[in-house]
Design a protein around this motif. Structure first.
Motif, PDB file in Angstrom:
ATOM      1  N   ASN A 248       0.837  -1.195   0.000  1.00 20.96           N
ATOM      2  CA  ASN A 248       0.000   0.000   0.000  1.00 20.96           C
ATOM      3  C   ASN A 248       0.873   1.247   0.000  1.00 20.96           C
ATOM      4  O   ASN A 248       1.918   1.292   0.632  1.00 20.96           O
ATOM      5  CB  ASN A 248      -0.921   0.005   1.212  1.00 20.96           C
ATOM      6  CG  ASN A 248      -2.038  -1.001   1.089  1.00 20.96           C
ATOM      7  OD1 ASN A 248      -2.163  -1.687   0.084  1.00 20.96           O
ATOM      8  ND2 ASN A 248      -2.850  -1.097   2.106  1.00 20.96           N
ATOM      9  N   GLN A 249       0.404   2.256  -0.700  1.00 20.47           N
ATOM     10  CA  GLN A 249       1.133   3.499  -0.882  1.00 20.47           C
ATOM     11  C   GLN A 249       1.189   4.314   0.414  1.00 20.47           C
ATOM     12  O   GLN A 249       0.211   4.410   1.143  1.00 20.47           O
ATOM     13  CB  GLN A 249       0.434   4.309  -1.978  1.00 20.47           C
ATOM     14  CG  GLN A 249       1.124   5.573  -2.369  1.00 20.47           C
ATOM     15  CD  GLN A 249       0.398   6.258  -3.533  1.00 20.47           C
ATOM     16  OE1 GLN A 249      -0.546   5.725  -4.085  1.00 20.47           O
ATOM     17  NE2 GLN A 249       0.865   7.429  -3.880  1.00 20.47           N
ATOM     18  N   VAL A 250       2.368   4.900   0.688  1.00 26.32           N
ATOM     19  CA  VAL A 250       2.556   5.781   1.848  1.00 26.32           C
ATOM     20  C   VAL A 250       3.142   7.091   1.346  1.00 26.32           C
ATOM     21  O   VAL A 250       4.104   7.100   0.573  1.00 26.32           O
ATOM     22  CB  VAL A 250       3.512   5.148   2.888  1.00 26.32           C
ATOM     23  CG1 VAL A 250       3.706   6.088   4.072  1.00 26.32           C
ATOM     24  CG2 VAL A 250       2.985   3.803   3.348  1.00 26.32           C
TER      25      VAL A 250
ATOM     26  N   GLY B 252      -6.386  -6.016  -3.525  1.00 24.98           N
ATOM     27  CA  GLY B 252      -7.259  -6.528  -4.571  1.00 24.98           C
ATOM     28  C   GLY B 252      -8.682  -6.016  -4.517  1.00 24.98           C
ATOM     29  O   GLY B 252      -9.590  -6.691  -5.017  1.00 24.98           O
ATOM     30  N   SER B 253      -8.884  -4.839  -3.935  1.00 18.02           N
ATOM     31  CA  SER B 253     -10.241  -4.310  -3.858  1.00 18.02           C
ATOM     32  C   SER B 253     -10.232  -2.792  -3.986  1.00 18.02           C
ATOM     33  O   SER B 253      -9.188  -2.154  -3.884  1.00 18.02           O
ATOM     34  CB  SER B 253     -10.890  -4.723  -2.538  1.00 18.02           C
ATOM     35  OG  SER B 253     -10.149  -4.203  -1.469  1.00 18.02           O
ATOM     36  N   LYS B 254     -11.415  -2.243  -4.211  1.00 19.22           N
ATOM     37  CA  LYS B 254     -11.568  -0.794  -4.270  1.00 19.22           C
ATOM     38  C   LYS B 254     -12.949  -0.431  -3.738  1.00 19.22           C
ATOM     39  O   LYS B 254     -13.870  -1.263  -3.740  1.00 19.22           O
ATOM     40  CB  LYS B 254     -11.372  -0.258  -5.683  1.00 19.22           C
ATOM     41  CG  LYS B 254     -12.475  -0.647  -6.652  1.00 19.22           C
ATOM     42  CD  LYS B 254     -12.231  -0.047  -8.019  1.00 19.22           C
ATOM     43  CE  LYS B 254     -13.384  -0.393  -8.960  1.00 19.22           C
ATOM     44  NZ  LYS B 254     -13.217   0.226 -10.265  1.00 19.22           N
TER      45      LYS B 254
ATOM     46  N   SER C  45     -10.539   4.271  -2.372  1.00 19.83           N
ATOM     47  CA  SER C  45      -9.753   3.559  -1.370  1.00 19.83           C
ATOM     48  C   SER C  45     -10.037   4.115   0.021  1.00 19.83           C
ATOM     49  O   SER C  45     -10.895   4.972   0.204  1.00 19.83           O
ATOM     50  CB  SER C  45      -8.252   3.672  -1.702  1.00 19.83           C
ATOM     51  OG  SER C  45      -7.527   2.684  -1.010  1.00 19.83           O
ATOM     52  N   VAL C  46      -9.309   3.589   0.994  1.00 21.39           N
ATOM     53  CA  VAL C  46      -9.400   4.041   2.381  1.00 21.39           C
ATOM     54  C   VAL C  46      -8.011   4.521   2.794  1.00 21.39           C
ATOM     55  O   VAL C  46      -7.018   3.835   2.546  1.00 21.39           O
ATOM     56  CB  VAL C  46      -9.867   2.898   3.313  1.00 21.39           C
ATOM     57  CG1 VAL C  46      -9.947   3.393   4.749  1.00 21.39           C
ATOM     58  CG2 VAL C  46     -11.193   2.340   2.848  1.00 21.39           C
ATOM     59  N   TYR C  47      -7.956   5.694   3.420  1.00 18.16           N
ATOM     60  CA  TYR C  47      -6.680   6.301   3.796  1.00 18.16           C
ATOM     61  C   TYR C  47      -6.639   6.568   5.292  1.00 18.16           C
ATOM     62  O   TYR C  47      -7.613   7.024   5.885  1.00 18.16           O
ATOM     63  CB  TYR C  47      -6.462   7.611   3.037  1.00 18.16           C
ATOM     64  CG  TYR C  47      -6.308   7.387   1.566  1.00 18.16           C
ATOM     65  CD1 TYR C  47      -5.051   7.206   0.995  1.00 18.16           C
ATOM     66  CD2 TYR C  47      -7.416   7.320   0.732  1.00 18.16           C
ATOM     67  CE1 TYR C  47      -4.907   6.965  -0.359  1.00 18.16           C
ATOM     68  CE2 TYR C  47      -7.286   7.086  -0.623  1.00 18.16           C
ATOM     69  CZ  TYR C  47      -6.028   6.908  -1.162  1.00 18.16           C
ATOM     70  OH  TYR C  47      -5.894   6.668  -2.506  1.00 18.16           O
TER      71      TYR C  47
END
Length: 151
Positions: free
Chosen positions: A3-5, A119-121, A80-82
């Motif tokens: 996951n992106q940071v 694997g989800s959005k 997404s969720v952040y």
């Protein structure tokens, strides 16, 4: 896939936080030392490193922040969720030009992490409805958001 940071808000998140938005806020409970999560909607990205939010002066959120200033804002946006981790400080005890006694809190962002499971959005974002006088709610929301933009 990892996951992106990021160290600051990416543009789609900044844009989402230019209007009233449902988010959850996690603080450390000053009585139990455990997590405390609240839903809030008066949130504004001042820039890509600072988020403001407004809460009632009597909110437990303020006492929690005064004892431990570490917070997490959970935002659903951009499919997404952040998790937005930062340091909070009470910027203004009472927002001017707002009929309610609201404090303004400033969060200096340390990290923005995409925490959506692999694997989800998100295909549908949270929606809510104000259950009191619609015109009064719209007027108050407008006053609060304008006061935060001026701060």
């Amino acid at each position: 896939m990892v996951n992106q940071v990021e160290p600051r808000l990416i543009k789609p998140l900044f844009d989402e936080l230019q209007k009233e938005k449902f988010v959850t806020l996690a603080t450390i409970d000053h009585e139990t030392g455990g997590p405390n999560v609240r839903a809030i909607s008066w949130v504004l990205a001042k820039n890509d490193c600072i988020i403001y939010f407004a809460v009632d002066n009597r909110s437990k959120i303020l006492e929690n922040i005064s004892r431990n200033n570490q917070v997490v804002i959970n935002l659903i946006a951009n499919e997404s969720v952040y998790s937005i981790q930062g340091v909070a400080a009470i910027k203004v005890d009472r927002l001017p030009d707002v009929p309610l006694k609201l404090a303004l809190v400033e969060v200096s962002i340390n990290e923005v992490r995409d925490v959506m499971f692999y694997g989800s959005k998100i295909i549908s974002e949270v929606q809510y409805d104000k259950t009191y006088d619609k015109k009064a709610a719209e007027r108050l929301d407008r006053q609060v958001m304008e006061a935060m933009k001026k701060a």
